[in-house]
Design an enzyme around this catalytic site. Structure first.
Site, PDB file in Angstrom:
ATOM      1  N   ASN A 137      34.080  41.346  43.553  1.00 50.90           N
ATOM      2  CA  ASN A 137      34.587  40.778  44.540  1.00 50.90           C
ATOM      3  C   ASN A 137      35.837  41.185  44.792  1.00 50.90           C
ATOM      4  O   ASN A 137      36.619  41.935  44.025  1.00 50.90           O
ATOM      5  CB  ASN A 137      34.971  39.303  44.349  1.00 50.90           C
ATOM      6  CG  ASN A 137      33.619  38.361  44.064  1.00 50.90           C
ATOM      7  OD1 ASN A 137      33.048  38.092  45.079  1.00 50.90           O
ATOM      8  ND2 ASN A 137      33.346  38.142  42.765  1.00 50.90           N
TER       9      ASN A 137
ATOM     10  N   CYS B 268      28.381  43.777  40.468  1.00 49.91           N
ATOM     11  CA  CYS B 268      27.109  43.698  41.151  1.00 49.91           C
ATOM     12  C   CYS B 268      26.033  43.905  40.154  1.00 49.91           C
ATOM     13  O   CYS B 268      26.137  45.012  39.696  1.00 49.91           O
ATOM     14  CB  CYS B 268      27.174  44.583  42.273  1.00 49.91           C
ATOM     15  SG  CYS B 268      25.521  44.839  42.976  1.00 49.91           S
TER      16      CYS B 268
ATOM     17  N   ARG C 211      33.554  30.976  38.685  1.00 53.97           N
ATOM     18  CA  ARG C 211      31.880  31.175  38.836  1.00 53.97           C
ATOM     19  C   ARG C 211      31.454  32.362  38.813  1.00 53.97           C
ATOM     20  O   ARG C 211      30.923  33.234  37.959  1.00 53.97           O
ATOM     21  CB  ARG C 211      31.708  30.337  39.985  1.00 53.97           C
ATOM     22  CG  ARG C 211      30.105  29.875  39.971  1.00 53.97           C
ATOM     23  CD  ARG C 211      29.509  30.734  40.431  1.00 53.97           C
ATOM     24  NE  ARG C 211      29.588  31.222  41.839  1.00 53.97           N
ATOM     25  CZ  ARG C 211      29.073  32.376  42.397  1.00 53.97           C
ATOM     26  NH1 ARG C 211      28.137  33.050  41.760  1.00 53.97           N
ATOM     27  NH2 ARG C 211      29.339  32.619  43.773  1.00 53.97           N
ATOM     28  N   ASP C 212      31.646  33.299  39.986  1.00 50.03           N
ATOM     29  CA  ASP C 212      31.113  34.515  40.107  1.00 50.03           C
ATOM     30  C   ASP C 212      31.750  35.312  39.325  1.00 50.03           C
ATOM     31  O   ASP C 212      30.913  36.360  38.776  1.00 50.03           O
ATOM     32  CB  ASP C 212      31.682  34.885  41.676  1.00 50.03           C
ATOM     33  CG  ASP C 212      31.001  35.911  42.331  1.00 50.03           C
ATOM     34  OD1 ASP C 212      30.210  36.689  41.638  1.00 50.03           O
ATOM     35  OD2 ASP C 212      31.040  36.344  43.487  1.00 50.03           O
TER      36      ASP C 212
END
Ligand code: ZN
Length: 302
Positions: free
Chosen positions: A245, A236, A12-13
């Site tokens: 992450n 980011c 996801r991220d």
């Protein structure tokens, strides 16, 4: 033996930040490999508008894959609104992650809502869909690209409102990766004192290279549940080129060396990094996978 809970958010991220389309079978291959490596909890996709995030347009297929192939794995999906949550439930999702930024400015910029609108929407999801387990991700707890410092009192106040709607589990996110270990300790102490009943996961970005240090600080305060992404994916959006992450393999390596069990096989996890490297044309900022040739210097059993 002490243990920590890892929720891997690669699919996801990590994937949502990648512009080039990743074929669904590559996504499911990564998920299968994560499960084979012993990952028992993961965030698989997000039910966002395919116009906003075309990369995750195959969310229903991903959820279906997890439900049929890996029913024992705790699969979380992100849903930004009632419509997304409905779609997620229809696809078979049982665990939904809903995001609100503690910083009002970030909430406005990220999902174009006031806190009041976000909370109303959350209440409508809980009313309409009583079945899925809902976790609320509180973004920008440790700093906001627009507002700067974010007072812990604001995080506590928002979490109290979220808890009053019946939510029992929250994620405290260092969305842009600016937290430091001392700050993490302070925030977690205050948060625990105010809301001892809530289950808490930490989502710590590694933008400034403090992801693992912040994780250690959290464990020293008694928090052992973390969201990480394999390869360190998930840059980011406010800092192009920045690390993403905290890498799952770096976290697992640190935890295992400290004698803290994760249930994850590190060697098998490195195979997932290999698959990511072979299929994605993006840098993987994680450290341990690069140092693979130096494993003979790791005097322990991975
Ligand atoms: Zn993240």
């Amino acid at each position: 033996m002490a243990s920590a809970q890892i929720v891997d958010v690669t699919a996801r991220d990590g994937f949502q930040n990648i512009a080039d389309w990743i074929p669904t079978d590559v996504k499911t291959a990564v998920l299968d490999q994560l499960v084979a490596a012993g990952v028992k909890r993961l965030e698989a996709t997000s039910f966002v508008s395919p116009k906003a995030v075309p990369q995750l347009a195959d969310a229903s297929k991903i959820v279906n894959h997890m439900a049929t192939r890996h029913p024992d794995v705790e699969t979380h999906v992100l849903a930004p609104n009632l419509r997304g949550a409905r779609d997620a439930v229809q696809a078979g999702a049982g665990r939904i992650n809903y995001v609100i930024s503690v910083s009002r400015e970030h909430n406005r910029a990220n999902i174009n809502r006031t806190h009041e609108e976000s909370l109303r929407d959350l209440a409508s999801i809980i009313d309409a869909l009583p079945k899925p387990e809902i976790t609320v991700s509180l973004a920008t707890v440790f700093g906001c690209p627009f507002a700067g410092r974010v007072p812990t009192a604001d995080t506590v106040a928002l979490a109290e409102k979220v808890a009053s709607l019946g939510v029992r589990s929250v994620i405290l996110a260092d969305t842009i990766g600016v937290a430091n270990p001392r700050q993490v300790r302070g925030v977690l102490r205050d948060f625990r004192a105010a809301l001892p009943q809530l289950a808490v996961r930490l989502h710590l970005h590694d933008t400034h290279g403090m992801g693992l240090a912040n994780m250690l600080a959290a464990m020293e305060e008694g928090f052992f549940a973390f969201e990480t992404a394999t390869g360190g994916l998930g840059g980011c959006p406010f800092a192009p080129g920045a690390a993403g992450n905290t890498a799952t393999e770096d976290a697992v390596n640190m935890l295992h060396r400290m004698g803290i069990d994760t249930g994850i096989n590190l060697a098998a996890l490195l195979e997932v990094v290999k698959t990511l490297r072979e299929n994605l044309a993006v840098p993987l900022p994680g450290r341990f996978s690069v140092a693979r040739g130096f494993q003979e210097f790791c005097f322990y059993d991975v």
